[in-house]
Design a protein around this motif. Structure first.
Motif, short mmCIF file in Angstrom:
data_model
loop_
_atom_site.label_atom_id
_atom_site.label_comp_id
_atom_site.label_asym_id
_atom_site.label_seq_id
_atom_site.Cartn_x
_atom_site.Cartn_y
_atom_site.Cartn_z
N ASP A 178 -10.73 37.19 -41.97
CA ASP A 178 -12.07 37.69 -42.32
C ASP A 178 -12.04 39.21 -42.51
O ASP A 178 -12.68 39.74 -43.42
CB ASP A 178 -13.08 37.32 -41.23
CG ASP A 178 -13.42 35.83 -41.23
OD1 ASP A 178 -13.05 35.15 -42.22
OD2 ASP A 178 -14.05 35.37 -40.27
N GLU A 179 -11.29 39.87 -41.63
CA GLU A 179 -11.22 41.33 -41.72
C GLU A 179 -10.54 41.76 -43.02
O GLU A 179 -10.97 42.72 -43.68
CB GLU A 179 -10.44 41.87 -40.52
CG GLU A 179 -10.39 43.40 -40.47
CD GLU A 179 -9.66 43.92 -39.24
OE1 GLU A 179 -9.39 45.12 -39.20
OE2 GLU A 179 -9.37 43.10 -38.33
N GLN A 180 -9.50 41.04 -43.42
CA GLN A 180 -8.79 41.36 -44.67
C GLN A 180 -9.68 41.10 -45.90
O GLN A 180 -9.66 41.86 -46.86
CB GLN A 180 -7.50 40.56 -44.77
CG GLN A 180 -6.42 41.01 -43.79
CD GLN A 180 -5.23 40.08 -43.81
OE1 GLN A 180 -5.39 38.85 -43.79
NE2 GLN A 180 -4.03 40.66 -43.81
N VAL A 181 -10.46 40.01 -45.83
CA VAL A 181 -11.38 39.70 -46.94
C VAL A 181 -12.39 40.82 -47.10
O VAL A 181 -12.70 41.25 -48.22
CB VAL A 181 -12.10 38.35 -46.69
CG1 VAL A 181 -13.23 38.17 -47.71
CG2 VAL A 181 -11.11 37.20 -46.80
N LEU A 182 -12.88 41.34 -45.99
CA LEU A 182 -13.82 42.46 -46.04
C LEU A 182 -13.15 43.69 -46.66
O LEU A 182 -13.78 44.46 -47.40
CB LEU A 182 -14.35 42.79 -44.65
CG LEU A 182 -15.36 41.79 -44.08
CD1 LEU A 182 -15.69 42.13 -42.62
CD2 LEU A 182 -16.64 41.81 -44.92
N GLY A 183 -11.86 43.84 -46.38
CA GLY A 183 -11.11 44.96 -46.98
C GLY A 183 -11.02 44.81 -48.49
O GLY A 183 -11.16 45.79 -49.23
N VAL A 184 -10.76 43.60 -48.95
CA VAL A 184 -10.72 43.34 -50.39
C VAL A 184 -12.09 43.62 -51.02
O VAL A 184 -12.19 44.22 -52.09
CB VAL A 184 -10.29 41.88 -50.67
CG1 VAL A 184 -10.42 41.57 -52.17
CG2 VAL A 184 -8.86 41.66 -50.21
N LEU A 185 -13.15 43.20 -50.33
CA LEU A 185 -14.51 43.43 -50.83
C LEU A 185 -14.79 44.92 -50.98
O LEU A 185 -15.37 45.35 -51.98
CB LEU A 185 -15.52 42.77 -49.88
CG LEU A 185 -16.99 42.87 -50.29
CD1 LEU A 185 -17.22 42.23 -51.66
CD2 LEU A 185 -17.87 42.20 -49.24
N GLU A 186 -14.38 45.69 -50.00
CA GLU A 186 -14.59 47.14 -50.09
C GLU A 186 -13.78 47.73 -51.23
O GLU A 186 -14.24 48.63 -51.94
CB GLU A 186 -14.19 47.81 -48.76
CG GLU A 186 -15.15 47.54 -47.62
CD GLU A 186 -16.58 47.95 -47.95
OE1 GLU A 186 -16.77 49.07 -48.46
OE2 GLU A 186 -17.50 47.13 -47.72
N ALA A 187 -12.59 47.21 -51.44
CA ALA A 187 -11.74 47.70 -52.54
C ALA A 187 -12.39 47.37 -53.90
O ALA A 187 -12.32 48.15 -54.84
CB ALA A 187 -10.35 47.09 -52.45
N ILE A 188 -13.00 46.19 -53.99
CA ILE A 188 -13.69 45.79 -55.23
C ILE A 188 -14.81 46.79 -55.56
O ILE A 188 -15.00 47.17 -56.72
CB ILE A 188 -14.27 44.36 -55.09
CG1 ILE A 188 -13.14 43.33 -55.13
CG2 ILE A 188 -15.30 44.07 -56.18
CD1 ILE A 188 -13.58 41.91 -54.83
N LYS A 189 -15.51 47.23 -54.52
CA LYS A 189 -16.63 48.16 -54.73
C LYS A 189 -16.16 49.52 -55.21
O LYS A 189 -16.95 50.30 -55.77
CB LYS A 189 -17.44 48.30 -53.44
CG LYS A 189 -18.17 47.00 -53.07
CD LYS A 189 -18.94 47.12 -51.77
CE LYS A 189 -19.64 45.82 -51.44
NZ LYS A 189 -20.41 45.88 -50.17
N ASP A 190 -14.88 49.81 -55.00
CA ASP A 190 -14.33 51.10 -55.46
C ASP A 190 -13.74 51.04 -56.86
O ASP A 190 -13.32 52.05 -57.41
CB ASP A 190 -13.24 51.58 -54.48
CG ASP A 190 -13.83 52.00 -53.14
OD1 ASP A 190 -15.02 52.38 -53.12
OD2 ASP A 190 -13.10 51.92 -52.13
#
Length: 410
Positions: free
Chosen positions: A379-391
């Motif tokens: 879950d933590e890694q998925v959130l990291g991917v989501l933050e990367a998408i926003k950038d």
């Protein structure tokens, strides 16, 4: 000679009785008939020219979808229209093929030649004549009595050659109501089996469209001898709404185009009218014979062959109709597609829901797509991917390759 004349008289009498029975059946039926005019009125849209073979492909797709009749072309206008109609003879066997004609005998002769070979019960003509003050004065330069005489003469002439004869007063929505009724009455007396109401410049609202159709039905004394068709243009964005309002008032036939293509702002969109009627049978009290699962395919075919692309937001056929980037919507769709859809994609023959990944997406949609790609993350890694998408810079699409790259970069 006498026997031959007697036989022809009997044939004519029998055909008349059959026509009367068919019209009576359709008027009593709870089914609305779809008459498609993509191949004629739709093609009049600037840039939407179709070659004869293209028209045949669209006609075959319309036949598969269950359309009742096809406005196949305007034979007097071009040889290409004649060629397209003749390509359909013997191939298109379900729908009635009709040809457009002015109230000119030569146009009717051209239509008879173009449709030769099609069975009498599967071919017809659709006559039109301007009836509004603007058309009478500036285009036709005729008085009311002259227009009525022209209608009566040409409809009668068409009736000698065709069992199916439609008449529409062009610019009907701006024609004096009393004169409109007179034109319809004379056309039916002359042999018209369908009378059409065209809102030629798309000026009406649903309320005014409904009132006009009600007036026509209340004041044309012989209307029980003909079907009533409606034909709306979309200049105010109300063509579909106007069509539905008239169905509620008892219109028997709706004339539409695929994707709503046509003059200026286009025509009533067949796929939109069909879906509204299919989803709201309780409101409109009518059935349709259109196979809605063929609609998406039709929208794509017409867009491809005309070169007129669809807005992403176009109902039924647009790219975004079954797509979303919003996280809340994506979460709901993954739990149950009905949460954010008026109907499932398969209802119109579309491939499925598309969850677009972007700045507005949520964790659940990102995790879902990663799992589909065989990438298992916490879950933590998925959130990291989501933050990367926003950038990711604006305008860059988050495709599978980029998503996998972002996941590897954690």
């Amino acid at each position: 000679m006498v026997a031959s004349g007697l036989f022809k008289g009997i044939q004519k009498s029998v055909r008349g009785a059959v026509k009367k029975a068919i019209i009576s059946h359709h008027r009593r039926s709870d089914t609305v008939l779809f008459s498609d005019t993509t191949l004629r009125d739709g093609e009049q849209m600037p840039g939407a020219t179709l070659e004869p073979q293209d028209k045949l492909r669209i006609a075959q797709a319309l036949e598969a979808a269950g359309v009742h009749s096809l406005d196949a072309g305007f034979p007097a206008s071009s040889q290409a229209d004649i060629e397209a109609i003749q390509l359909m003879i013997g191939v298109i066997k379900g729908p009635v093929l009709t040809a457009l004609c002015r109230t000119v005998r030569g146009d009717i002769d051209a239509a008879e030649e173009a449709l030769a070979g099609n069975p009498r019960n599967k071919r017809g003509v659709s006559l039109f004549c301007g009836t509004s003050p603007l058309h009478r004065e500036h285009k036709l330069r005729k008085e009311q009595a002259e227009v009525v005489s022209l209608i009566s003469d040409t409809v009668g002439y068409a009736g000698e050659k065709f069992d199916i004869v439609a008449f529409s007063p062009e610019d009907a929505s701006r024609t004096e109501p009393e004169f409109l009724v007179e034109c319809y009455r004379e056309a039916i007396d002359a042999g018209a089996t369908t009378i059409g109401f065209p809102d030629t410049v798309g000026i009406l609202t649903p309320e005014k469209a409904r009132d006009t159709i009600r007036y026509v039905q209340d004041n044309v004394p012989n209307i029980d001898r003909a079907l009533l068709a409606v034909h709306f243009h979309n200049d105010l964005g109300l063509a579909v709404a106007n069509t539905l309002a008239c169905v509620q008032e008892g219109a028997n036939v709706v004339q539409c185009t695929i994707n709503g293509i046509g003059e200026r702002a286009g025509n009533a969109s067949l796929e939109e009218v069909a879906m509204a009627l299919a989803l709201h049978e309780d409101q409109y009290g009518v059935k349709i014979k259109v196979d809605t699962t063929r609609l998406y395919e039709l929208t794509q075919l017409v867009a491809e062959l005309t070169g007129i692309g669809l807005s992403p937001m176009k109902p039924v056929g647009g790219d975004n109709i079954f797509a979303t980037e919003a996280g809340i919507h994506q979460d709901g769709l993954l739990k149950n597609p009905d949460t954010y859809l008026p109907f499932r994609p398969e209802k119109v023959g579309a491939s499925g829901i598309r969850l677009v990944l972007g700045r507005h997406s949520g964790r659940r949609a990102v995790a879902h797509r990663l799992q589909e790609l065989g990438i298992e993350l916490s879950d933590e890694q998925v959130l990291g991917v989501l933050e990367a998408i926003k950038d990711v810079p604006k305008g860059v699409s988050i495709d599978d390759d980029l998503l996998a790259e972002l996941a590897r970069g954690l």
